[in-house]
Design an enzyme around this catalytic site. Sequence first.
Site, PDB file in Angstrom:
ATOM      1  CB  SER A 304      -0.914   0.016   1.225  1.00 45.26           C
ATOM      2  OG  SER A 304      -1.575   1.264   1.361  1.00 45.26           O
ATOM      3  CE1 TYR A 317      -3.387  -1.875   5.606  1.00 40.08           C
ATOM      4  CE2 TYR A 317      -3.025   0.429   4.997  1.00 40.08           C
ATOM      5  CZ  TYR A 317      -3.338  -0.878   4.637  1.00 40.08           C
ATOM      6  OH  TYR A 317      -3.590  -1.195   3.335  1.00 40.08           O
TER       7      TYR A 317
END
Length: 418
Positions: A304, A317
Site C-alpha cells: 500500500s 497499518y
Amino acid sequence: MGTFKLPLLIYFTYYFLVLYLGPRLMRNRPPFSLKWVIIPYNLVMSLFNAYCFYRMLVGSRFGKDLISVHVSYQDPPEVAEENIRLTYLYCISKYVDMLDTLFFILRKKADQVTGLHVYHHTSNCRPRRRRLQHSNCPPSKKAFPLNNKSPKTMSCTRKYDLSNRVAIVTGSSSGIGAEIAYTFAVNGAQVVITGRNAGNLGKVAKRIEAAGGSAPLQVIGSLTDEGFPAQLIKATVDKFGGFDILVNCAGGASPNGAIDNPNLLAEYDNVMNLNVRTVVEMTVLAIPYLEKSKVGGNVLNISSIAGMKASPGLLAYNTSKAAVDMVTKTCALELGPRGIRVNSINPGPVASNFGQSMNMDPETFKEWQKNVFLKNSLIGKIGAVEDIANLAAFIVSDDGKNLVGSLVVSDTGFMLKS
C-alpha cells in the site's frame, strides 16, 4: 488436362472446403468438433504437397504437369524457366502454410477453428455475423459452444498469457484478491483461492467458471492459524504438482491505530501478524516450488502507499506495509539469482471492501472515499480492483520479466496531491 487432373481436383476441393464451406459450417455451429475434420484434412494435404514436391525434384512428369498449371506453353524458354522456379517457391510456401496451420490447430491456440467454443461479445464491441472476431472486450453472458461440451478456455483475446501457470492468491474471497484470482484465471492460469469465508470463495469460483476459466481449488482457512499456510501449500502441490506464482494479498487494518489508543498494542500485534508474518511465512514455504517452476517463479506482495506516506490513526497499518515493502526488496535481492522474481503493488485508494477491516459500515466508507480519496485524486477518480488485477497480471507475466524488487505504485496521483 493430362496427368494433372487429380492435383487440380484436390486443390479446388481444398479451396472450396476452406474458403467457402468452412466459414459456413462454423457459423451454423455443427454439433461436432471441427478439429476432427480440419486436422486430418490438413495432414493429408500436407503429405500430398510433400509428395508432389518430391516428385518435382526427381523430375517426373507428374510433378512437371502439376506445375505446368502455372506456366504457359506459349512463354519463351527463359520466361518459362523463371515461372517454373517461382512455382516451386509457391508450392513450398503452400506446403509450409499447411504445416503451420496444422501445428497451430494442434497447439489449440485458435479456439474458433478447433471447435472448442466461440463467444459473441455484446458489451463493448459488435462483431460481424459473417466472420468470427477476437476482441479485448470481456465476454458477455451470451455464449454458444461449437460442440456440446462446456467451454474450457476463453476465446476473448488475453491481455497477458498466463497459461501453463499455477497461482496461489491469498485473501481471494473478496476485494483485490478475488479480482486478481479472476483475472489470472481468464488469462489462462490455474488458480488456488483461499480465505475464511466459504460462501464468498464459492461465489468467486462460480464467477471464474462462468467466464470460461478452469475451476479453482478452494482452500478455506485463516493464514494466521498455526499450520494453515503449510496446509495451503500442500493442498496446492497435491492438486497441481507445484505452482509458479504466489500472490500475498491477505491483509487488513485496525480501527484502533492511534498512538494513544489503549488497545493499540494488541491491534498492532494482530495487524503485523496478518500483514507481515504471513507474507514471510508463505514466501519461505513457497521457495522450493517456485525454484522448480519451468516458467520462472513469481512472488507478488500487495502492499500500500500507506507504507510510503504516513497517515494519522493508522500506526499499525502504516508500519506493516512499510515492512512488506522491505520484505519485498530483501527477498528480491536473495531470490532473484535463484530464478524467482519478487515485486509488490502499492495501491492508493481503491473502491473495495477495505472499510470492513476498520469496522466502517459501507455508507460511512463511501463518504470517506468521496471526501478524502476522490478529493485527492489528480485524475478525478478512485482506482478500481480491476486496475490492480490487470497490473498484477502484467507483473507476473513474461511482459513484466524485467521487474525485480519493484514497488509499483497505482494511486491516481494521490501521494502527489495529498
